[in-house]
Design an enzyme around this catalytic site. Structure first.
Site, PDB file in Angstrom:
ATOM      1  N   GLN A 124     -15.437   2.701  -7.278  1.00 35.03           N
ATOM      2  CA  GLN A 124     -14.964   1.378  -6.685  1.00 35.03           C
ATOM      3  C   GLN A 124     -13.514   1.765  -6.754  1.00 35.03           C
ATOM      4  O   GLN A 124     -12.732   1.129  -6.024  1.00 35.03           O
ATOM      5  CB  GLN A 124     -15.284   0.164  -7.519  1.00 35.03           C
ATOM      6  CG  GLN A 124     -16.569  -0.267  -7.752  1.00 35.03           C
ATOM      7  CD  GLN A 124     -16.761  -1.080  -8.934  1.00 35.03           C
ATOM      8  OE1 GLN A 124     -16.825  -0.797  -9.893  1.00 35.03           O
ATOM      9  NE2 GLN A 124     -16.740  -2.331  -8.642  1.00 35.03           N
ATOM     10  N   HIS A 141     -15.130   1.239  -1.777  1.00 32.09           N
ATOM     11  CA  HIS A 141     -13.858   0.273  -1.479  1.00 32.09           C
ATOM     12  C   HIS A 141     -12.987   1.002  -0.433  1.00 32.09           C
ATOM     13  O   HIS A 141     -11.908   0.571  -0.365  1.00 32.09           O
ATOM     14  CB  HIS A 141     -13.311  -0.333  -2.466  1.00 32.09           C
ATOM     15  CG  HIS A 141     -14.262  -1.193  -3.449  1.00 32.09           C
ATOM     16  ND1 HIS A 141     -13.946  -1.602  -4.700  1.00 32.09           N
ATOM     17  CD2 HIS A 141     -15.560  -1.859  -2.812  1.00 32.09           C
ATOM     18  CE1 HIS A 141     -14.842  -2.591  -5.173  1.00 32.09           C
ATOM     19  NE2 HIS A 141     -15.787  -2.520  -4.043  1.00 32.09           N
ATOM     20  N   ASP A 192      -8.470   5.902  -5.316  1.00 36.11           N
ATOM     21  CA  ASP A 192      -7.132   6.802  -5.641  1.00 36.11           C
ATOM     22  C   ASP A 192      -7.655   8.287  -5.182  1.00 36.11           C
ATOM     23  O   ASP A 192      -6.514   9.057  -5.103  1.00 36.11           O
ATOM     24  CB  ASP A 192      -6.746   6.532  -6.955  1.00 36.11           C
ATOM     25  CG  ASP A 192      -7.810   6.721  -8.025  1.00 36.11           C
ATOM     26  OD1 ASP A 192      -8.580   7.566  -7.649  1.00 36.11           O
ATOM     27  OD2 ASP A 192      -7.862   5.805  -8.840  1.00 36.11           O
ATOM     28  N   TYR A 216       0.927  -1.107   0.009  1.00 36.23           N
ATOM     29  CA  TYR A 216      -0.008  -0.115   0.106  1.00 36.23           C
ATOM     30  C   TYR A 216       0.773   1.339   0.127  1.00 36.23           C
ATOM     31  O   TYR A 216       0.510   2.296  -0.478  1.00 36.23           O
ATOM     32  CB  TYR A 216      -0.885  -0.103   1.141  1.00 36.23           C
ATOM     33  CG  TYR A 216      -2.159  -0.868   0.737  1.00 36.23           C
ATOM     34  CD1 TYR A 216      -3.036  -0.371  -0.066  1.00 36.23           C
ATOM     35  CD2 TYR A 216      -2.251  -2.149   1.150  1.00 36.23           C
ATOM     36  CE1 TYR A 216      -4.296  -1.269  -0.340  1.00 36.23           C
ATOM     37  CE2 TYR A 216      -3.294  -2.976   0.765  1.00 36.23           C
ATOM     38  CZ  TYR A 216      -4.324  -2.588  -0.144  1.00 36.23           C
ATOM     39  OH  TYR A 216      -5.292  -3.307  -0.689  1.00 36.23           O
TER      40      TYR A 216
END
Ligand SMILES: [Zn+2]
Length: 249
Positions: free
Chosen positions: A106, A124, A109, A71
């Site tokens: 979804q 999400h 970013d 991540y």
């Protein structure tokens, strides 16, 4: 005989001119046009990582540092990318419809918000956010680099990415708002998503179930599983098609 794109665009713009409520569901395709790498379901790998290792609760339990490294890299990538004309066009659509506009994404970013969209439902989660594994507090940490194992500013426990992983449930409030916006929509767009991930994909048939007059539109690079569920589809880059639609309303 399939309608020509020009006729489809005319149908969409006519309907938009009369619409009060517009809802948009976006997925990885719109971010790919900005250079955000996408997960390929075909080989189960994400940037070379098996998804079970980096995007499931079990992967986190086994090796949280490995998950964070993944991540951290995704956050670093997103810090370098910019919204594209597709994101900008959706922001203009929001300006046009105000409170009647809802964007369900979804994507994690944050590019829709970077383009200026305000009413964004992140199904999400978000790369900029962390969630405490103990007190559950969610914090926006932006996209600046974090410690390898970042900790909660309140209780000092480890935090995890605030991302909905595979095998996890969607955030309930965000999901119920998404359902409300979908059922209320006069025009419903599916953009840059092949609609294979449920329950998000279930929103597409839901748009017409309560209001058969709702126009459902797909914008994707190529036909997808969503194509069978919508009234009409236009195939190509969202960053090219959306600005044309915007000019027509
Ligand atoms: Zn905490």
């Amino acid at each position: 005989m399939p309608m020509l794109d020009q006729e489809k665009i005319e149908t969409i713009t006519q309907r938009l001119r009369k619409a009060n409520s517009v809802t948009v569901l976006t997925g990885a395709g719109i971010s790919a046009e900005s250079g955000v790498p996408t997960f390929r379901a075909s080989d189960g790998l994400w940037e070379g990582h098996p998804i079970q290792e980096v995007a499931t609760p079990r992967g986190w339990y086994r090796n949280p540092e490995n998950v964070w490294r993944f991540y951290h890299a995704r956050r670093a990538n997103v810090a370098t990318v910019k919204p594209n004309p597709g994101h900008v066009a959706l922001k203009q659509l929001e300006d046009r419809f105000g409170d009647g506009f809802t964007l369900i994404t979804q994507n994690v970013d944050g590019l829709h918000q970077q383009a200026g969209c305000r009413n964004v439902l992140e199904l999400h989660g978000a790369l900029r956010e962390v969630r405490c594994t103990k007190c559950q507090r969610v914090e926006d940490r932006g996209l600046e680099p974090l410690d390898l194992m970042p900790i909660c500013t309140t209780c000092r426990a480890n935090v995890r990415p605030n991302i909905v992983w595979f095998e996890e449930a969607l955030p309930e409030l965000i999901w119920s708002k998404s359902v409300d916006a979908t059922v209320a929509s006069d025009v419903f767009f599916v953009i840059g998503t092949s609609a294979v991930v449920y329950p998000a994909a279930g929103l597409i048939p839901m748009a017409k179930r309560y209001n058969p007059e709702t126009l459902t539109v797909e914008i994707n690079l190529t036909r997808t599983d969503a194509s069978e569920m919508v009234d009409l589809g236009i195939y190509g880059k969202a960053g090219e098609i959306l600005p044309i639609i915007l000019r027509g309303i």
